[in-house]
Design a protein around this motif. Structure first.
Motif, short mmCIF file in Angstrom:
data_model
loop_
_atom_site.label_atom_id
_atom_site.label_comp_id
_atom_site.label_asym_id
_atom_site.label_seq_id
_atom_site.Cartn_x
_atom_site.Cartn_y
_atom_site.Cartn_z
N CYS A 100 12.18 43.96 18.59
CA CYS A 100 13.29 42.96 18.46
C CYS A 100 14.34 43.29 19.50
O CYS A 100 14.65 44.71 19.59
CB CYS A 100 14.06 42.89 17.28
N SER A 101 14.90 42.36 20.16
CA SER A 101 15.89 42.81 21.12
C SER A 101 17.48 42.61 20.82
O SER A 101 18.30 42.73 21.53
CB SER A 101 15.67 42.25 22.64
N LEU A 102 17.55 41.73 19.94
CA LEU A 102 18.82 41.50 19.33
C LEU A 102 19.03 42.02 17.92
O LEU A 102 17.98 42.13 17.06
CB LEU A 102 18.84 39.83 19.13
N ILE A 103 20.14 42.51 17.48
CA ILE A 103 20.16 43.19 16.24
C ILE A 103 21.58 42.71 15.71
O ILE A 103 22.51 42.48 16.31
CB ILE A 103 20.54 44.72 16.36
N VAL A 104 21.38 42.35 14.23
CA VAL A 104 22.59 41.85 13.40
C VAL A 104 22.53 42.99 12.27
O VAL A 104 21.91 42.97 11.46
CB VAL A 104 22.41 40.61 13.02
N GLU A 137 17.69 51.80 17.47
CA GLU A 137 16.86 51.67 18.66
C GLU A 137 15.45 52.11 18.10
O GLU A 137 14.50 51.57 18.46
CB GLU A 137 17.22 53.10 19.73
N PHE A 138 15.26 52.91 16.93
CA PHE A 138 13.92 53.04 16.40
C PHE A 138 13.45 51.89 15.62
O PHE A 138 12.41 51.32 15.66
CB PHE A 138 14.02 54.01 15.25
N PHE A 139 14.22 51.17 14.76
CA PHE A 139 13.99 49.85 14.40
C PHE A 139 13.55 48.71 15.42
O PHE A 139 12.74 47.84 15.07
CB PHE A 139 15.10 49.10 13.53
N SER A 140 14.46 48.79 16.36
CA SER A 140 14.02 48.06 17.76
C SER A 140 12.87 48.02 18.07
O SER A 140 11.99 47.16 18.42
CB SER A 140 15.17 47.70 18.83
N LEU A 141 12.56 49.26 18.36
CA LEU A 141 11.13 49.51 18.95
C LEU A 141 9.79 49.31 17.81
O LEU A 141 8.95 48.77 18.25
CB LEU A 141 10.94 51.05 19.09
N LYS A 142 10.39 49.52 16.64
CA LYS A 142 9.23 49.21 15.43
C LYS A 142 8.86 47.88 15.43
O LYS A 142 7.79 47.26 15.19
CB LYS A 142 9.53 49.85 14.12
N ASP A 191 24.70 46.47 24.62
CA ASP A 191 26.05 46.51 24.14
C ASP A 191 26.03 45.81 22.73
O ASP A 191 25.28 45.49 22.26
CB ASP A 191 26.62 45.24 25.15
N LEU A 192 27.43 45.99 22.34
CA LEU A 192 27.83 45.82 20.89
C LEU A 192 29.01 45.03 20.89
O LEU A 192 30.03 45.16 21.69
CB LEU A 192 27.86 47.28 20.30
N VAL A 193 29.12 44.32 19.68
CA VAL A 193 30.37 43.60 19.32
C VAL A 193 30.46 43.70 17.72
O VAL A 193 29.53 43.51 17.16
CB VAL A 193 30.33 41.88 19.71
N GLU A 194 31.54 44.21 17.54
CA GLU A 194 32.03 44.14 16.03
C GLU A 194 33.00 43.31 15.36
O GLU A 194 33.93 43.18 16.11
CB GLU A 194 32.42 45.66 15.49
N VAL A 195 32.64 42.37 14.60
CA VAL A 195 33.72 41.38 14.03
C VAL A 195 33.84 41.59 12.42
O VAL A 195 32.87 41.85 12.06
CB VAL A 195 33.07 39.85 14.64
N ILE A 222 28.03 43.65 12.76
CA ILE A 222 27.82 44.19 14.13
C ILE A 222 26.79 43.29 14.95
O ILE A 222 25.55 43.45 14.47
CB ILE A 222 27.57 45.71 13.99
N LEU A 223 27.09 42.95 16.06
CA LEU A 223 26.16 41.99 16.91
C LEU A 223 25.65 42.64 18.03
O LEU A 223 26.74 43.42 18.70
CB LEU A 223 26.35 40.75 17.14
N GLY A 224 24.31 43.15 18.34
CA GLY A 224 24.12 44.05 19.49
C GLY A 224 22.67 43.51 20.15
O GLY A 224 22.03 42.70 19.78
N ARG A 225 22.68 44.04 21.49
CA ARG A 225 21.48 43.67 22.17
C ARG A 225 21.12 44.98 22.69
O ARG A 225 21.71 45.86 22.87
CB ARG A 225 21.89 42.65 23.55
N THR A 226 19.66 44.89 22.89
CA THR A 226 19.11 45.98 23.43
C THR A 226 18.23 45.53 24.82
O THR A 226 17.97 44.38 24.87
CB THR A 226 18.14 46.56 22.60
#
Length: 309
Positions: A88-92, A80-85, A116-120, A105-109
Motif C-alpha cells: 500500500c502506498s497510502l496510509i490512514v 513502512e513495514f505494514f506498507s511493504l507487507k 509526507d504526512l498530514v495530521e488532522v 494521520i494521512l500519509g503517502r509513501t
C-alpha cells in the motif's frame, strides 16, 4: 543480527517483484487503514467509512498497534513495514488521546518509505448511516468522483498539502477516458479558516435540462466532517526529486515511422551510383561465374559435335 536479503530464483518471482516496484506512472494506489493504541467511537466510525469508500482498493487492520509515532524519529518504521507487507502506498492511521482527540494521520509513501504526512483532528462528524436518502443514489463500487475545493485558503502551505493528499486518497484509479454515467459522486471541500476544512460526500444526480448538457443535483450521502490541520510534514527534497521523476522522451529517429499494421518503417537514402567511373578488377565473383558458364557451354558444344544425333 541483520536479516539476509532474499533474491528471487525464478522468473515468476522476479515478475512479481517488478509488479510491486515503484513505477513512473502509477494508475491506482492501495490504502492501508490502521488503528492506534487507543481509539474513540467517532474515530472507529471514521475509519470504517473511509474503508467503505475505498473498499475496492484498501486493506484494513482492526487490531490495535503500539509504538507508531510517525512524526517522531524512528516512529515511522512500523508504518513502512505494514506498507511493504500489504503493498500500500497510502496510509490512514487513527489514534485518540487527551492531547490530540480524534486524531487522523494521512500519509503517502514512495518505495515503501514515508513520503509526507498530514495530521488532522476530526470534528462535527456525521457518519454515512446517519443520512436518509434513496438507496438507488448510493455511489457504485469503482465509480470516479468529482472534487470541488472552495476557498482561497487552499493556496496556503498547510491546506494546499492537505488538498494534494485528499486527491491522492479518494480519486481512485487514474484513467484517460471517462464516461459521464460512471461519475456519480462528488467530494466538496470548503476552507472555513486557514487550518480548517469542511468536507462532505455527495451523490450526483443527472436530470434533464432541455439541452445536451444535463442538470446536476447534489444529494448528501455522508460522511461529513471538519478536518482541522494540526501538523504536517513535507517530503524530503531528495526523495521528492526521485518520486517526481518522469519518463524521458524518446529521441526522434530521422526518417523512421511506426505503422499499426506493418510496424516500424524506415527510409534509406543512397547516393548516386556512377558505375561508369568505377574500375573493375578481375577478382569479381560475377566475372568468375561468367567464365565458368562459358567454359561449360564450350565443352557441351564440343560433345555435341563428337556425338552427333
Amino acid at each position: 543480527m541483520v536479516a539476509a536479503i532474499r533474491v528471487p530464483k525464478t522468473k515468476r518471482a522476479r515478475r512479481e517483484l517488478l509488479k510491486h516496484a515503484p513505477k513512473l506512472v502509477e494508475t491506482g494506489k492501495k490504502t492501508l487503514i490502521l488503528h492506534g493504541t487507543k481509539t474513540s467511537a467517532v474515530l472507529n466510525s471514521v475509519l470504517s467509512d473511509i474503508y467503505h469508500l475505498k473498499r475496492d482498493n484498501a486493506v484494513k487492520y482492526t487490531k490495535k498497534n503500539d509504538n507508531i509515532r510517525p512524526f517522531e524519529s524512528g516512529g515511522e518504521s512500523s508504518l513502512e513495514f505494514f506498507s511493504l507487507k500489504t503493498d500500500c502506498s497510502l496510509i490512514v492511521y487513527g489514534s485518540h488521546s487527551k492531547k490530540r482527540p480524534n486524531n487522523l494521520i494521512l500519509g503517502r509513501t514512495y518505495d515503501h518509505h514515508i513520503y509526507d504526512l498530514v495530521e488532522v483532528g476530526v470534528e462535527n462528524y456525521k457518519s454515512m448511516e446517519s443520512y436518509v436518502y434513496d438507496k438507488k443514489l448510493a455511489p457504485k463500487l469503482g465509480s470516479k468522483p468529482f472534487f470541488a475545493f472552495i476557498g482561497e485558503h487552499f493556496e496556503s502551505s498547510e491546506l494546499k498539502h492537505l488538498k494534494e493528499v485528499l486527491l491522492d486518497l479518494f480519486r481512485g484509479e487514474v484513467v484517460e477516458n471517462l464516461n459521464l454515467a460512471g461519475v456519480d459522486r462528488m467530494y466538496v471541500c470548503t476552507a472555513i479558516s486557514p487550518t480548517t476544512v469542511y468536507m462532505m460526500h455527495c451523490a450526483l444526480r443527472l436530470k434533464r435540462s432541455g439541452t445536451s448538457i444535463p442538470r446536476m443535483e447534489l444529494v448528501e450521502v455522508g460522511p461529513s466532517m471538519d478536518l482541522v490541520v494540526r501538523r504536517h510534514r513535507l517530503p524530503v527534497e531528495s526523495l521528492k526529486k526521485e518520486a517526481m521523476k518522469t519518463a524521458e522522451h524518446a529521441k526522434k529517429v530521422k526518417n523512421v515511422t511506426k505503422d499499426p499494421v506493418q510496424g516500424r518503417l524506415g527510409k534509406v537514402y543512397m547516393p548516386d551510383q556512377q558505375v561508369g567511373k568505377l574500375t573493375l578488377s578481375n577478382d569479381i565473383k560475377g566475372l568468375k561465374r561468367e567464365r565458368r558458364e562459358a567454359k561449360k557451354n564450350k565443352e557441351h558444344s564440343k560433345k555435341q559435335k563428337v556425338n552427333p544425333e
